[in-house]
Write a protein that holds these residues in place. Structure first.
Motif, PDB file in Angstrom:
ATOM      1  N   GLU A 198     -20.949  -9.798  -6.600  1.00 31.58           N
ATOM      2  CA  GLU A 198     -20.106 -11.036  -6.486  1.00 31.58           C
ATOM      3  C   GLU A 198     -18.782 -10.920  -7.170  1.00 31.58           C
ATOM      4  N   LEU A 199     -17.935 -10.066  -6.371  1.00 26.28           N
ATOM      5  CA  LEU A 199     -16.671  -9.720  -6.780  1.00 26.28           C
ATOM      6  C   LEU A 199     -15.466 -10.537  -5.915  1.00 26.28           C
ATOM      7  N   THR A 200     -14.547 -10.851  -6.147  1.00 25.93           N
ATOM      8  CA  THR A 200     -13.465 -11.528  -5.666  1.00 25.93           C
ATOM      9  C   THR A 200     -12.103 -10.621  -5.757  1.00 25.93           C
ATOM     10  N   VAL A 201     -11.563 -10.205  -4.626  1.00 27.74           N
ATOM     11  CA  VAL A 201     -10.302  -9.472  -4.631  1.00 27.74           C
ATOM     12  C   VAL A 201      -9.321 -10.644  -4.980  1.00 27.74           C
ATOM     13  N   VAL A 202      -8.433 -10.335  -5.733  1.00 31.00           N
ATOM     14  CA  VAL A 202      -7.390 -11.215  -6.379  1.00 31.00           C
ATOM     15  C   VAL A 202      -5.980 -10.467  -6.167  1.00 31.00           C
ATOM     16  N   GLY A 203      -5.984  -9.333  -5.655  1.00 36.53           N
ATOM     17  CA  GLY A 203      -4.593  -8.709  -5.445  1.00 36.53           C
ATOM     18  C   GLY A 203      -4.855  -7.059  -4.845  1.00 36.53           C
ATOM     19  N   ALA A 204      -3.710  -6.820  -4.088  1.00 33.12           N
ATOM     20  CA  ALA A 204      -4.028  -5.318  -3.597  1.00 33.12           C
ATOM     21  C   ALA A 204      -2.541  -4.859  -2.913  1.00 33.12           C
ATOM     22  N   VAL A 205      -2.298  -3.554  -3.032  1.00 29.69           N
ATOM     23  CA  VAL A 205      -1.253  -2.925  -2.348  1.00 29.69           C
ATOM     24  C   VAL A 205      -1.709  -1.732  -1.695  1.00 29.69           C
ATOM     25  N   LEU A 206      -1.259  -1.635  -0.438  1.00 30.88           N
ATOM     26  CA  LEU A 206      -1.668  -0.535   0.326  1.00 30.88           C
ATOM     27  C   LEU A 206      -0.251   0.171   0.925  1.00 30.88           C
ATOM     28  N   ARG A 207      -0.284   1.561   0.715  1.00 30.59           N
ATOM     29  CA  ARG A 207       0.940   2.286   1.051  1.00 30.59           C
ATOM     30  C   ARG A 207       0.488   3.096   2.447  1.00 30.59           C
ATOM     31  N   GLU A 208       1.388   2.857   3.262  1.00 33.71           N
ATOM     32  CA  GLU A 208       1.156   3.117   4.633  1.00 33.71           C
ATOM     33  C   GLU A 208       2.035   4.235   5.233  1.00 33.71           C
ATOM     34  N   ASP A 209       1.461   5.211   5.762  1.00 31.59           N
ATOM     35  CA  ASP A 209       2.273   6.378   6.488  1.00 31.59           C
ATOM     36  C   ASP A 209       2.790   5.695   7.895  1.00 31.59           C
ATOM     37  N   PRO A 210       4.110   5.663   7.969  1.00 36.54           N
ATOM     38  CA  PRO A 210       4.841   5.078   9.083  1.00 36.54           C
ATOM     39  C   PRO A 210       4.399   5.973  10.206  1.00 36.54           C
ATOM     40  N   VAL A 211       4.347   7.208  10.229  1.00 41.00           N
ATOM     41  CA  VAL A 211       4.161   8.144  11.568  1.00 41.00           C
ATOM     42  C   VAL A 211       2.788   7.885  11.876  1.00 41.00           C
ATOM     43  N   ALA A 212       1.690   8.169  10.906  1.00 40.55           N
ATOM     44  CA  ALA A 212       0.452   7.971  11.145  1.00 40.55           C
ATOM     45  C   ALA A 212      -0.361   6.540  11.618  1.00 40.55           C
ATOM     46  N   GLY A 213       0.405   5.733  10.736  1.00 37.85           N
ATOM     47  CA  GLY A 213      -0.010   4.169  11.216  1.00 37.85           C
ATOM     48  C   GLY A 213      -1.293   4.135  10.190  1.00 37.85           C
ATOM     49  N   VAL A 214      -1.637   4.686   9.349  1.00 35.82           N
ATOM     50  CA  VAL A 214      -2.825   4.408   8.487  1.00 35.82           C
ATOM     51  C   VAL A 214      -2.354   4.362   6.915  1.00 35.82           C
ATOM     52  N   ASP A 215      -3.030   3.531   6.210  1.00 33.49           N
ATOM     53  CA  ASP A 215      -2.954   3.763   4.605  1.00 33.49           C
ATOM     54  C   ASP A 215      -3.118   5.034   4.081  1.00 33.49           C
ATOM     55  N   VAL A 216      -2.312   5.376   3.095  1.00 39.37           N
ATOM     56  CA  VAL A 216      -2.652   6.709   2.546  1.00 39.37           C
ATOM     57  C   VAL A 216      -3.052   6.437   0.995  1.00 39.37           C
ATOM     58  N   ALA A 217      -2.727   5.489   0.602  1.00 43.89           N
ATOM     59  CA  ALA A 217      -3.159   5.115  -0.932  1.00 43.89           C
ATOM     60  C   ALA A 217      -3.109   3.452  -0.986  1.00 43.89           C
ATOM     61  N   GLY A 218      -3.746   3.205  -2.172  1.00 39.10           N
ATOM     62  CA  GLY A 218      -3.667   1.780  -2.350  1.00 39.10           C
ATOM     63  C   GLY A 218      -4.166   1.558  -3.918  1.00 39.10           C
ATOM     64  N   SER A 219      -4.128   0.219  -4.340  1.00 39.79           N
ATOM     65  CA  SER A 219      -4.444  -0.115  -5.459  1.00 39.79           C
ATOM     66  C   SER A 219      -5.084  -1.635  -5.250  1.00 39.79           C
ATOM     67  N   ALA A 220      -5.976  -2.024  -6.057  1.00 38.71           N
ATOM     68  CA  ALA A 220      -6.663  -3.559  -6.056  1.00 38.71           C
ATOM     69  C   ALA A 220      -7.040  -3.823  -7.223  1.00 38.71           C
TER      70      ALA A 220
END
Length: 341
Positions: A198-220
């Motif tokens: 029973e966990l709720t996500v209250v905030g997140a950041v994703l760092r995206e590679d503009p060439v690959a189009g995927v997230d390469v890092a993040g925090s939550a």
């Protein structure tokens, strides 16, 4: 080919000649007494033959051929993330037990569908999250339960490592790549291990590679129903780090090399209190072998019951993991790796 044998060892086929299969899982399966690897399937013939030569099994060219074999009881699936749902579904419909690499699927609805299908057909389905089988974390939970750090207030966890080769499938958006589904799953699952589902996500950041189009890092940031908070970091643009800290009202408990310790490494638990510091060495364990053994044991138990006795124990958590990862992705503030939002 042989007909199904309900009394002998679990005969395992491997779908996908991946790096993790080569480095970790197949060597682990070879340590499980009640299992035998029968065949490895790859869409590249050379890969299948290389795996077969190393692990003493048959080489299968193409996934379809593996599906048609009747000398296999269970299949370890290690194909790109976006293909998991398709192939796990087909294997379950072919009455094969399945151990799938994490993430089980890339969408919560698909995860729920596979869990339901396995239950309906009385088959064992597991997600190969190896670290949860290491006794280290059970010992940490016992220490927390015994009050060694007072009341648990906060968890901080991270799994990060350096950039991958440009050709790695984790840089392929069409194959379900990205850091969240790969490295991010570990600290999310760790939070569930200690705080429940029973966990709720209250905030997140994703760092995206503009060439690959995927997230390469993040925090939550997550919060438990009982008020404890969680901060998570993950990615593959960092120096290596795999650790967590449980922060309590009277002390902190820290573990390094938390998610991928070598089988010969004795992990260290450090407890820091106001006027005392203590280090506890935990015995080395082969977490991949323990994960493989847990799956094989479940298959063996299912032979006598006609169903998976442990299905309910893992299904709720597996689905909740998928939902949490999806929620982190959906709610994240996205920034460009190496640049600004």
């Amino acid at each position: 080919m042989d007909s199904p044998d309900q009394s002998g060892p679990v005969r395992i086929g491997v779908l996908g000649a991946s790096s993790i299969a080569w480095r970790r899982t197949l060597t682990a399966l070879q340590e499980v007494p009640d299992s035998t690897v029968v065949a490895v399937a790859s869409r590249e013939r050379d890969k299948a033959e290389r795996f077969a030569a190393r692990f003493g099994c048959a080489a299968v060219h193409g996934y379809e051929e593996l599906l048609e074999r009747d000398d296999i009881d269970a299949v370890y699936v290690s194909v790109p993330n976006s293909l998991h749902h398709q192939w796990v579904h087909r294997l379950l419909m072919s009455d094969k037990h399945v151990l799938a690499e994490k993430p089980l699927t890339i969408r919560p609805a698909d995860t729920a569908a596979l869990i339901g299908l396995a239950a309906d057909r009385g088959l064992v389905l597991r997600e190969n999250i190896a670290f949860i089988h290491h006794g280290l974390h059970r010992r940490v939970a016992e220490l927390v339960g015994a009050g060694r750090i007072g009341h648990l207030r906060h968890i901080d966890a991270a799994f990060c490592f350096p950039p991958l080769p440009e050709t790695d499938v984790r840089y392929r958006a069409d194959l379900g790549g990205g850091a969240l589904l790969d490295a991010g799953l570990y600290p999310v699952r760790l939070a569930q291990y200690f705080l429940g589902d029973e966990l709720t996500v209250v905030g997140a950041v994703l760092r995206e590679d503009p060439v690959a189009g995927v997230d390469v890092a993040g925090s939550a940031v997550l919060v438990a129903a009982t008020g404890e908070t969680v901060t998570l970091n993950f990615g593959f643009e960092h120096s290596y780090g795999a650790h967590y800290t449980l922060w309590g009202s009277t002390g902190r408990l820290s573990v390094d090399r938390a998610f991928t310790p070598p089988a010969t490494m004795a992990p260290l638990i450090r407890i820091d209190e106001q006027d005392h510091a203590e280090e506890i060495t935990f015995p080395a364990e082969h977490q991949f072998a323990k994960s493989a053994a847990s799956f094989v044991e479940a298959v063996l138990r299912s032979r006598s019951t006609g169903s998976d006795p442990g299905h309910d124990d893992w299904a709720t958590t597996a689905l909740r993991t998928a939902e949490l990862l999806d929620r982190i992705s959906a709610s994240a503030h996205r920034v460009t790796a190496g640049g600004q939002a």
